[in-house]
Design an enzyme around this catalytic site. Structure first.
Site, PDB file in Angstrom:
ATOM      1  N   GLU A   1       0.705  -0.933  -0.445  1.00  0.00           N
ATOM      2  CA  GLU A   1       0.288   0.415   0.240  1.00  0.00           C
ATOM      3  C   GLU A   1       0.831   1.305   0.182  1.00  0.00           C
ATOM      4  OE1 GLU A   1      -3.213   0.026   2.957  1.00  0.00           O
ATOM      5  OE2 GLU A   1      -3.372   2.308   2.341  1.00  0.00           O
TER       6      GLU A   1
ATOM      7  N   ASP B   1       9.562   6.661   0.775  1.00  0.00           N
ATOM      8  CA  ASP B   1       8.711   7.253  -0.329  1.00  0.00           C
ATOM      9  C   ASP B   1       8.394   5.723  -1.356  1.00  0.00           C
ATOM     10  OD1 ASP B   1       8.862   7.255  -2.906  1.00  0.00           O
ATOM     11  OD2 ASP B   1       9.894   8.922  -2.971  1.00  0.00           O
TER      12      ASP B   1
ATOM     13  N   ASP C   1      -1.654  12.094  -3.308  1.00  0.00           N
ATOM     14  CA  ASP C   1      -1.932  13.347  -3.483  1.00  0.00           C
ATOM     15  C   ASP C   1      -2.433  13.680  -4.118  1.00  0.00           C
ATOM     16  OD1 ASP C   1      -1.426  14.203  -0.523  1.00  0.00           O
ATOM     17  OD2 ASP C   1       1.009  13.761  -0.649  1.00  0.00           O
TER      18      ASP C   1
ATOM     19  N   LYS D   1      -2.473  21.145  -9.651  1.00  0.00           N
ATOM     20  CA  LYS D   1      -1.960  22.269 -10.954  1.00  0.00           C
ATOM     21  C   LYS D   1      -1.165  21.132 -11.914  1.00  0.00           C
ATOM     22  CE  LYS D   1      -1.783  26.170  -7.582  1.00  0.00           C
ATOM     23  NZ  LYS D   1      -0.507  27.104  -6.274  1.00  0.00           N
TER      24      LYS D   1
ATOM     25  N   THR E   1     -11.752   4.378   3.646  1.00  0.00           N
ATOM     26  CA  THR E   1     -10.345   5.166   4.041  1.00  0.00           C
ATOM     27  C   THR E   1     -10.854   6.295   4.640  1.00  0.00           C
ATOM     28  OG1 THR E   1      -9.437   6.677   2.663  1.00  0.00           O
ATOM     29  CG2 THR E   1      -8.652   4.166   2.607  1.00  0.00           C
TER      30      THR E   1
ATOM     31  N   TYR F   1     -10.313   9.430   4.105  1.00  0.00           N
ATOM     32  CA  TYR F   1      -9.948  10.825   2.657  1.00  0.00           C
ATOM     33  C   TYR F   1     -10.877  10.953   1.580  1.00  0.00           C
ATOM     34  CZ  TYR F   1      -6.072  13.386   3.720  1.00  0.00           C
ATOM     35  OH  TYR F   1      -5.041  13.564   3.811  1.00  0.00           O
ATOM     36  N   GLU F   2     -11.607   9.135   1.905  1.00  0.00           N
ATOM     37  CA  GLU F   2     -12.852   8.848   0.888  1.00  0.00           C
ATOM     38  C   GLU F   2     -14.065   9.212   1.447  1.00  0.00           C
ATOM     39  OE1 GLU F   2     -15.129   5.687   1.429  1.00  0.00           O
ATOM     40  OE2 GLU F   2     -14.601   4.591  -0.696  1.00  0.00           O
TER      41      GLU F   2
HETATM   42  C1  LIG Z   1      -4.405  12.219   1.020  1.00  0.00           C
HETATM   43  S1  LIG Z   1      -3.218  11.589   1.856  1.00  0.00           S
HETATM   44  C2  LIG Z   1      -4.235   9.507   1.464  1.00  0.00           C
HETATM   45  C3  LIG Z   1      -3.583   8.584   2.732  1.00  0.00           C
HETATM   46  C4  LIG Z   1      -4.762   7.558   2.265  1.00  0.00           C
HETATM   47  N1  LIG Z   1      -4.342   6.307   1.711  1.00  0.00           N
HETATM   48  C5  LIG Z   1      -6.188   7.649   2.345  1.00  0.00           C
HETATM   49  O1  LIG Z   1      -7.240   7.313   1.400  1.00  0.00           O
HETATM   50  O2  LIG Z   1      -6.836   8.674   3.746  1.00  0.00           O
HETATM   51  C6  LIG Z   1      -1.611  10.483   0.894  1.00  0.00           C
HETATM   52  C7  LIG Z   1      -0.734   9.562   1.626  1.00  0.00           C
HETATM   53  O3  LIG Z   1       0.159   9.457   0.723  1.00  0.00           O
HETATM   54  C8  LIG Z   1       1.303   9.905   1.445  1.00  0.00           C
HETATM   55  N2  LIG Z   1       2.372   9.957  -0.161  1.00  0.00           N
HETATM   56  C9  LIG Z   1       2.580  10.843  -0.766  1.00  0.00           C
HETATM   57  N3  LIG Z   1       3.343  10.528  -1.476  1.00  0.00           N
HETATM   58  C10 LIG Z   1       4.013   9.314  -1.410  1.00  0.00           C
HETATM   59  C11 LIG Z   1       4.780   8.222  -1.698  1.00  0.00           C
HETATM   60  N4  LIG Z   1       5.719   8.689  -2.553  1.00  0.00           N
HETATM   61  N5  LIG Z   1       5.220   7.480  -0.565  1.00  0.00           N
HETATM   62  C12 LIG Z   1       4.480   7.216  -0.118  1.00  0.00           C
HETATM   63  N6  LIG Z   1       3.416   7.749   0.309  1.00  0.00           N
HETATM   64  C13 LIG Z   1       3.355   8.404  -0.210  1.00  0.00           C
HETATM   65  C14 LIG Z   1       1.237  10.951   1.893  1.00  0.00           C
HETATM   66  O4  LIG Z   1       1.672  10.949   2.967  1.00  0.00           O
HETATM   67  C15 LIG Z   1       0.199  11.146   2.265  1.00  0.00           C
HETATM   68  O5  LIG Z   1      -0.568  10.630   3.740  1.00  0.00           O
END
Ligand SMILES: C[S@@+](CC[C@H](N)C(=O)[O-])C[C@H]1O[C@@H](n2cnc3c(N)ncnc32)[C@H](O)[C@@H]1O
Length: 244
Positions: A64, A123, A145, A149, A215, A217-218
């Site tokens: 994930e 990452d 994320d 833009k 999740t 965010y959903e």
């Molecule tokens: C908008 S949140 C969504 C979190 C979760 N998946 C949800 O649906 O509730 C996006 C998450 O992805 C993580 N993230 C962004 N780039 C990433 C990467 N390259 N590798 C791992 N996690 C990453 C961010 O830190 C953030 O917590």
């Protein structure tokens, strides 16, 4: 690999955008990171053979990307005890949120941990470069994320330049689940998928499939009236360079 690629696009930079640290950590959170996290962390060396990294060898390994607060990861390991899940998240407050649900206060060093969960607190792209070919049976990218833009398109996880790496680490036929509520990202996923022939991309669904745990965010997107789309992209198993 491409027939028709999106507009001129910079390759994704080898750096992480977004926050890895939020509010100041409370003592309990500091302890979770210092004491519990190392007990669950997948090391770079162990990434070379991820199945062997779990205390109990799993039937398959899932990954994930960006687990947020961990509700999807925790639901998946509970529903699939035979599967090993590697969950990636660089944001410390998110990592603490997942760990706090696993470990009662005061038992950070001793509480038993799920044998089918490993964490990569960084990452996910860096981890994937250390993984062997065809080692993953499923990949989750839920509400990434959006970087809406156009000048930030290179920061998006769904990116033409990343597809060879994803295709290399997923076994042929493995599913990559992607969900997003952001209209720009929805159009972007459709555009990137239309321009490649590595993944089979059926049109997305408007309802979350029953075996996709929800999740945070959903839930926020639905509360605020946005309409998520859900893709299941299947790795076609085509050779696309060495994908490193
Ligand atoms: C908008 S949140 C969504 C979190 C979760 N998946 C949800 O649906 O509730 C996006 C998450 O992805 C993580 N993230 C962004 N780039 C990433 C990467 N390259 N590798 C791992 N996690 C990453 C961010 O830190 C953030 O917590």
């Amino acid at each position: 690999m491409s027939r028709r690629m999106p507009a001129p696009l910079k390759p994704p930079p080898e750096r992480l955008y977004g926050r890895s640290r939020g509010h100041t950590l409370r003592p309990r959170q500091e302890k979770l990171l210092a004491v519990t996290l190392p007990r669950l962390t997948l090391s770079v060396d162990a990434a070379a053979n991820p199945r062997a990294a779990f205390p109990r060898t799993p039937a398959a390994v899932w990954l994930e990307v960006g687990f947020g607060s961990g509700e999807h990861a925790l639901a998946q390991i509970a529903a699939h005890p035979d599967i090993g899940l590697i969950a990636c998240e660089p944001f410390e407050n998110g990592i603490c949120s997942l760990l706090s649900r696993l470990v009662p206060e005061g038992e950070e060093a001793t509480a038993p941990l799920p044998p089918n969960l490993l964490l990569w607190p960084d990452d996910a792209r860096v981890l994937m470069r250390h993984l062997p070919d065809s080692c993953l049976d499923r990949l989750f990218l839920l509400f990434p994320d959006p970087w809406p833009k156009a000048r930030h398109a290179k920061r998006r996880f769904v990116h033409p330049a990343l597809l060879p790496l994803l295709a290399r680490v997923l076994r042929p036929g493995a599913a990559w689940r992607v969900a997003t509520d952001d209209p720009t990202y929805q159009a972007w996923v459709a555009e990137v998928m239309a321009a490649q022939d590595v993944f089979h991309a059926a049109p997305p669904g408007e309802q979350r499939p029953p075996d996709w745990p929800p999740t945070r965010y959903e839930a926020k997107a639905l509360r605020e009236g946005r309409r998520p789309l859900y893709w299941t992209l299947v790795n076609g198993g085509r050779e696309v360079g060495d994908g490193r």
